[in-house]
Design an enzyme around this catalytic site. Structure first.
Site, short mmCIF file in Angstrom:
data_model
loop_
_atom_site.label_atom_id
_atom_site.label_comp_id
_atom_site.label_asym_id
_atom_site.label_seq_id
_atom_site.Cartn_x
_atom_site.Cartn_y
_atom_site.Cartn_z
N PRO A 198 0.88 -1.21 0.19
CA PRO A 198 0.07 -0.01 -0.13
C PRO A 198 0.92 1.28 -0.18
CG PRO A 198 0.08 -0.80 2.17
CD PRO A 198 0.84 -1.97 1.43
N ASP A 236 9.84 -6.47 -1.63
CA ASP A 236 9.15 -6.82 -0.50
C ASP A 236 7.88 -7.62 -0.99
OD1 ASP A 236 8.06 -6.88 1.88
OD2 ASP A 236 6.80 -4.83 1.57
N CYS A 261 7.38 -10.56 5.25
CA CYS A 261 6.95 -10.55 6.79
C CYS A 261 6.54 -12.05 7.47
CB CYS A 261 5.63 -9.39 6.82
SG CYS A 261 4.29 -9.80 6.05
#
Lengths: 303, 109
Positions: A114, A178, A231
Site C-alpha cells: 500500500p 518486498d 513479513c
C-alpha cells in the site's frame, strides 16, 4: 491462548515462549513522521497540544519513528489526513532504511502497495530522483495511490507489471523486493491465520518469490543494491529464496546495520543447508523488537 | 520538463500514474487538487483564508462561512493555524469547503 501455529519454529526462534507470549499482546501504535511535509519537532508539539504524547522508539533514527501510547486510531487525526504522519510498523520502516536510496537515484519498488515503504523511500530521497512503484493487482492501486498522494510523494511513477516479469529495459540503483508472502509475521497485527497452511498457495508463493528475486537482481545496476524482504518466519520463503539467488546469479549478501536487534539468517533448516552468507540476512522477531515479524537480506552484485 | 532524464527513463514503461495530480477540470474551471494544495499551499501569497477549528468543523458539517476579506469569487486556500487542510470555494462573501467529505471527519478536528 497460545496456539501451536508456530511450534515448527521453536528451534530457530530464540526464547520461543517469550515469542509466543508476544503474539498475544497488541501491536504498539507507531508513526513515521513525514519529513516531506513537516519537521518532526513541530509535529510532536502539535500533537502534544492535542494531548497526544509521542515517545521516541529509539535514540537512533529518532527523527522519524515515534510511539503513541495514548493513541488508538491515528487514521482519525487531521495530521493523518494532511499527510504529516503515516502509521507504520517499525520493521516495515527498517526495510527502506536498509536500502537507503540516495537522493537523485533511480529506484524500483517491485511490489509497492500500500505504499508505506515507497513513501518512506521518497522521504529518504527528499522527493528527488525517480521511484518506479510497481503493483500488479488493480484492487491494490487505490491504496497505493492514496498513500503516495496523501504523503505528498512527487517523484514516483506507477506501473502494474507482474513483478517477476518487470521489463528488462533499464537498470536501477536501488530495488526493493518486498514480496508477497504467507504473512506469518503479521499474525499479531491482523489476528488472522497465516496463509502458509494452505499448501497450494504455499508452493505457488515459493515459486513466485524465487522468480521475483531473480528478476530484481537482473534489473540491478552494477553498483546497485537490492533488499529482499518478507513479513514471514518461514525459511522456505526467506533463506531458501535468497540461497536460490546466490546459486543462480553472481550475487553477494551485504551487511545490515540498522541499530536494532535482529537475529542472523539461518544456514540450516530441516536438512537443508544454505549459503554461509545467509548469516548476513536479518530476522526480526516481535518479542525482540515489539513489531511485526520480518526478514530481510541486502543484496549486491559480486565484483 | 519532458527532457528530464527521469521522465525519459519513466517513459519507457507503461505507466498509469505520474507524480501527484495537481489539477482537475470541473466544467469550464480548473480546480487545484486537495493533495497539491496540502503540499504547496503554504507557498501561496494570496487567496488564503485563516480559519480556526470551530470554522473547520462548520465547513466539514456542510455549513457556509461568511468571509469579510476583499477576495474575488473562486477557490481559496483554507489555513488552520498555518496548516493547510485543503480548499474552499468563495462565492459572494461566503465560503464552502472543497475538502473531500469521505476523507475528513469531524472527529479529526
Amino acid at each position: 491462548m497460545i496456539d501451536s501455529t508456530f511450534d515448527c519454529y521453536s528451534e530457530i526462534i530464540p526464547a520461543f515462549s517469550r515469542f509466543q507470549e508476544s503474539l498475544l499482546r497488541p501491536m504498539p501504535v507507531r508513526l513515521r513522521v513525514n519529513g516531506l511535509k513537516i519537521e518532526p519537532e513541530l509535529l510532536v508539539q502539535m500533537l502534544k497540544e492535542k494531548g497526544i504524547h509521542l515517545k521516541r522508539v529509539t535514540d537512533r533514527r529518532d527523527e522519524i519513528f515515534f510511539e503513541a501510547p495514548d493513541l488508538r486510531s491515528p487514521g482519525n487525526l487531521l495530521e493523518y489526513f494532511i499527510g504529516y504522519i503515516h502509521p507504520q510498523a517499525l520493521t516495515s520502516c527498517l526495510a527502506s532504511i536498509a536500502l537507503s536510496p540516495k537522493p537523485g537515484s533511480h529506484v524500483l519498488d517491485m511490489c509497492a502497495s500500500p505504499g508505506g515503504k515507497t513513501s518512506h523511500m521518497a522521504q529518504l530521497m527528499n522527493n528527488s530522483g525517480l521511484i518506479v512503484a510497481n503493483e500488479l493487482y488493480p484492487n491494490r492501486h487505490i491504496p497505493l495511490e492514496n498513500t503516495l498522494s496523501r504523503l505528498g510523494v512527487l517523484n514516483s511513477v506507477l506501473t502494474s507489471y507482474q513483478a517477476q516479469e518487470f521489463p528488462l529495459k533499464q537498470r536501477f540503483d536501488y530495488i526493493l523486493a518486498d514480496v508477497p508472502c504467507s504473512g506469518e509475521g503479521r499474525v499479531r497485527k491482523t489476528r488472522e491465520s497465516p496463509e502458509h497452511n494452505r499448501g497450494h498457495i504455499r508452493q505457488k508463493l515459493l515459486d513466485l518469490q524465487k522468480k521475483i528475486i531473480i528478476r530484481g537482481y537482473d534489473l540491478l545496476d552494477d553498483h546497485g543494491k537490492m533488499v529482499y524482504a518478507t513479513c514471514t518466519y518461514n525459511p522456505d520463503e526467506n533463506e531458501s529464496v535468497v540461497h536460490f539467488l546466490l546459486g543462480n546469479r553472481n550475487a553477494e549478501l551485504l551487511p545490515i546495520n540498522l541499530g536494532f536487534h535482529y537475529e542472523p539468517g539461518l544456514t540450516k533448516w530441516r536438512g537443508m543447508t544454505y549459503d554461509k552468507q545467509l548469516k548476513k540476512a536479518a530476522r526480526f522477531y516481535p518479542h525482540q523488537i515489539d513489531s511485526v515479524g520480518f526478514f530481510m537480506a541486502r543484496i549486491g552484485r559480486r565484483r | 520538463m519532458k527532457e528530464s532524464p527521469h521522465i525519459i527513463r519513466a517513459s519507457q514503461f507503461k505507466v498509469w500514474r505520474v507524480g501527484l495530480r495537481s489539477f482537475q477540470r470541473i466544467g469550464s474551471f480548473i480546480k487545484p487538487s486537495t493533495r497539491m494544495i496540502q503540499a504547496f499551499g503554504h507557498l501561496a501569497s494570496k487567496a488564503i483564508i485563516d480559519i480556526n477549528g470551530a470554522d473547520l468543523n462548520k465547513l466539514i458539517a456542510g455549513e457556509f462561512l461568511p468571509v469579510k476579506m476583499e477576495l474575488e469569487n473562486g477557490y481559496v486556500i483554507l489555513s488552520l493555524r498555518g496548516v493547510i487542510p485543503g480548499l474552499g470555494l468563495l462565492i459572494d462573501g461566503t465560503v464552502r469547503t472543497q475538502i473531500p467529505k469521505k476523507e475528513v471527519r469531524l472527529s479529526m478536528i
